[in-house]
Design a protein around this motif. Structure first.
Motif, PDB file in Angstrom:
ATOM      1  N   VAL A 199       0.846  -1.202   0.000  1.00  0.00           N
ATOM      2  CA  VAL A 199       0.000   0.000   0.000  1.00  0.00           C
ATOM      3  C   VAL A 199       0.877   1.246   0.000  1.00  0.00           C
ATOM      4  O   VAL A 199       0.625   2.215  -0.737  1.00  0.00           O
ATOM      5  CB  VAL A 199      -0.943   0.000   1.223  1.00  0.00           C
ATOM      6  CG1 VAL A 199      -1.658   1.339   1.370  1.00  0.00           C
ATOM      7  CG2 VAL A 199      -1.947  -1.135   1.114  1.00  0.00           C
ATOM      8  N   LEU A 203       1.486   4.086  -2.858  1.00  0.00           N
ATOM      9  CA  LEU A 203       1.250   5.484  -2.486  1.00  0.00           C
ATOM     10  C   LEU A 203       2.404   6.361  -2.954  1.00  0.00           C
ATOM     11  O   LEU A 203       2.192   7.403  -3.592  1.00  0.00           O
ATOM     12  CB  LEU A 203       1.087   5.589  -0.967  1.00  0.00           C
ATOM     13  CG  LEU A 203       1.055   7.011  -0.381  1.00  0.00           C
ATOM     14  CD1 LEU A 203      -0.247   7.703  -0.741  1.00  0.00           C
ATOM     15  CD2 LEU A 203       1.241   6.961   1.133  1.00  0.00           C
ATOM     16  N   LEU A 342      -2.516  10.502   3.089  1.00  0.00           N
ATOM     17  CA  LEU A 342      -2.793   9.286   3.856  1.00  0.00           C
ATOM     18  C   LEU A 342      -2.457   9.525   5.316  1.00  0.00           C
ATOM     19  O   LEU A 342      -1.342   9.931   5.662  1.00  0.00           O
ATOM     20  CB  LEU A 342      -1.971   8.112   3.309  1.00  0.00           C
ATOM     21  CG  LEU A 342      -2.170   6.740   3.986  1.00  0.00           C
ATOM     22  CD1 LEU A 342      -1.970   5.605   2.977  1.00  0.00           C
ATOM     23  CD2 LEU A 342      -1.219   6.535   5.170  1.00  0.00           C
ATOM     24  N   MET A 364      -9.250  -0.841   0.028  1.00  0.00           N
ATOM     25  CA  MET A 364      -7.815  -0.595  -0.054  1.00  0.00           C
ATOM     26  C   MET A 364      -7.475   0.281  -1.247  1.00  0.00           C
ATOM     27  O   MET A 364      -6.542   1.084  -1.199  1.00  0.00           O
ATOM     28  CB  MET A 364      -7.048  -1.919  -0.135  1.00  0.00           C
ATOM     29  CG  MET A 364      -6.998  -2.694   1.162  1.00  0.00           C
ATOM     30  SD  MET A 364      -6.001  -4.206   1.041  1.00  0.00           S
ATOM     31  CE  MET A 364      -4.352  -3.523   0.844  1.00  0.00           C
ATOM     32  N   ARG A 367      -7.773   3.666  -0.365  1.00  0.00           N
ATOM     33  CA  ARG A 367      -6.995   3.912   0.851  1.00  0.00           C
ATOM     34  C   ARG A 367      -7.889   4.424   1.974  1.00  0.00           C
ATOM     35  O   ARG A 367      -7.551   5.362   2.683  1.00  0.00           O
ATOM     36  CB  ARG A 367      -5.829   4.864   0.583  1.00  0.00           C
ATOM     37  CG  ARG A 367      -4.853   4.344  -0.458  1.00  0.00           C
ATOM     38  CD  ARG A 367      -3.560   5.138  -0.489  1.00  0.00           C
ATOM     39  NE  ARG A 367      -2.731   4.675  -1.597  1.00  0.00           N
ATOM     40  CZ  ARG A 367      -2.551   5.341  -2.739  1.00  0.00           C
ATOM     41  NH1 ARG A 367      -3.119   6.525  -2.899  1.00  0.00           N
ATOM     42  NH2 ARG A 367      -1.791   4.855  -3.690  1.00  0.00           N
ATOM     43  N   GLU A 368      -9.012   3.752   2.126  1.00  0.00           N
ATOM     44  CA  GLU A 368      -9.922   4.007   3.243  1.00  0.00           C
ATOM     45  C   GLU A 368     -10.327   2.647   3.797  1.00  0.00           C
ATOM     46  O   GLU A 368     -11.292   2.031   3.334  1.00  0.00           O
ATOM     47  CB  GLU A 368     -11.151   4.798   2.789  1.00  0.00           C
ATOM     48  CG  GLU A 368     -10.842   6.210   2.314  1.00  0.00           C
ATOM     49  CD  GLU A 368     -12.082   6.959   1.865  1.00  0.00           C
ATOM     50  OE1 GLU A 368     -13.195   6.383   1.944  1.00  0.00           O
ATOM     51  OE2 GLU A 368     -11.946   8.101   1.401  1.00  0.00           O
ATOM     52  N   VAL A 385      -6.563   3.248   8.147  1.00  0.00           N
ATOM     53  CA  VAL A 385      -6.024   4.151   7.136  1.00  0.00           C
ATOM     54  C   VAL A 385      -7.149   5.065   6.653  1.00  0.00           C
ATOM     55  O   VAL A 385      -8.132   4.591   6.048  1.00  0.00           O
ATOM     56  CB  VAL A 385      -5.431   3.358   5.951  1.00  0.00           C
ATOM     57  CG1 VAL A 385      -4.985   4.300   4.831  1.00  0.00           C
ATOM     58  CG2 VAL A 385      -4.263   2.497   6.420  1.00  0.00           C
TER      59      VAL A 385
END
Length: 421
Positions: A199, A203, A342, A364, A367-368, A385
């Protein structure tokens, strides 16, 4: 019993030491409190050094634990820029300063912290090689990142841990080119494993950071005393106008070791061994913060934690123990990070090999989400996250040691508090 004639000495002027001094006064201790710091700056918090302050979003004064006048107002004898070089346990004295001042203690608290690991390769003496641990480091690095951003310069970071990634994010926001060299296959591999490490790889890659995984720096190449490039163990050269060594930290245990205090082995972090009340092997000496290796009964192990919350809570816990209170330190480990857009909080302890699966609740891709590390049906750790106000529920799940229904754990429609016994 504690009386007004007693002297409590705190060695180390970080967050743990400053909060311990604050707690002693808040709990009514009226004896002498002596706080000895080897830095010339007043005690400060370290997270802003790789986050808000480094980015120029927080002022320098915002990092300090207390305003300078607070120490005199609370009758804290603060000695800045002074190092303690000897502890005599028999005489119960510490020696500090260039003139070898001796002071006797009734109780002693060691908050000596940790220091950055050094690269053991040619070229580390060149101008442009940096570490990030102290406020002075952050001030220099802030100027470096701004300059690299203006000139389209390259920063090479050795290590894809928390410091390395946070500085990578800051450098990209300044506009610098960033290359990260990491021997593991993903960022944060030892903490998050490959499932969640990717992840953070995605990012940063999406923001232009170049990763070289499975590689180590072997040389920093210079010209006229300045960094010019780096070489990795595959023989490749990478342009560099600055290098950050972010390969971890080691506890500062030399003072404790010389005094004959018990030191933990490397498997347990190598810090000063303390019990559940943060007492060392000497009943009049305590340790807290990055340097303390404390028992984590919840997981049946001993660990050393280098994060803000451990200093924030460990210093006060040690102070209460010094006062004779029944202050057991059993906090669930917690840390946080902010990188670009993030934000993340992590609670628990789930080293490689300790868990069977990672359960994801949420999205994912956006990104939540919340990730749960599960072993034998029990939640060992959780990371939220860009999902907020769930840390208390995650920590209660971890503390409960209860077996969970992983389908319900993954279902965002099932409230977390329903999973807590």
């Amino acid at each position: 019993m504690v009386d007004a004639d007693q002297t409590f000495v705190i060695v180390g002027g970080g967050l743990a030491g400053a909060k311990a001094a604050e707690t002693l006064r808040a709990e009514g201790f009226t004896g002498r409190v002596i706080l000895i710091c080897d830095e010339r700056d007043h005690p400060y918090e370290r997270p802003p050094l790789s986050k808000g302050f480094l980015l120029g979003k927080e002022e320098r004064d915002s990092v300090f634990v207390h305003e300078p006048a607070w120490y005199a107002r609370n009758d804290i004898e603060l000695h800045l820029g002074q190092s303690v070089d000897h502890v005599d346990r028999t005489a119960r004295t510490v020696r500090y300063g260039d003139d070898g001042t001796l002071v006797r203690y009734d109780k002693l608290l060691l908050c000596t912290g940790a220091e950055p690991r050094r690269l053991d390769i040619p070229g580390t003496g060149l101008a442009g090689v940096h570490h990030l641990r102290r406020l002075a480091h952050a001030e220099r690095l802030k100027g470096v990142l701004a300059s690299l951003g203006r000139d389209n310069g390259h920063l090479v970071i050795a290590g894809a841990g928390w410091i390395g990634l946070e500085v990578a994010a800051a450098a990209r926001e300044y506009g610098a080119e960033v290359t990260v060299i990491e021997p593991e296959p993903t960022p944060l591999h030892g903490v998050l494993g490959p499932e969640l490490g990717n992840v953070f790889a995605q990012l940063h890659s999406g923001r232009g950071v170049r990763f070289h995984f499975g590689r180590r720096l072997t040389e920093i190449i210079g010209q006229d005393g300045m960094v010019l490039a780096v070489r990795t163990d595959d023989g490749e050269e990478h342009p560099a106008h600055g290098v950050l060594a972010a390969i971890g930290a080691v506890p500062r245990v030399a003072l404790a070791e010389a005094a004959g205090l018990e030191i933990a082995d490397r498997a347990h972090g190598g810090g000063i061994v303390v019990d559940e009340r943060l007492r060392t092997s000497d009943p009049d000496i305590y340790a807290a913060g990055d340097v303390a290796a404390f028992p984590l009964e919840l997981f049946g192990t001993r660990i050393r934690v280098e994060h803000w919350a451990n200093a924030l809570n460990g210093g006060p816990a040690a102070a209460r123990s010094m006062l004779g209170q029944d202050a057991v330190y059993d906090r669930v480990p917690y840390f946080f990070t902010d990188q670009y857009d993030l934000g993340m909080e992590y609670s628990g302890w789930a080293p490689p090999g300790s868990y069977d699966q990672v359960v994801i609740r949420g999205d994912m891709g956006k990104r939540e989400f919340i990730a749960f590390w599960v072993g034998e049906g029990r939640v060992l750790a959780g990371m939220n996250v860009n999902v907020w106000n769930v840390t208390e529920h995650i920590q209660r799940l971890i503390r409960s040691r209860a077996r969970v229904d992983t389908d319900a754990l993954a279902d965002p429609h099932v409230p977390l508090d329903r999973l807590v016994p």
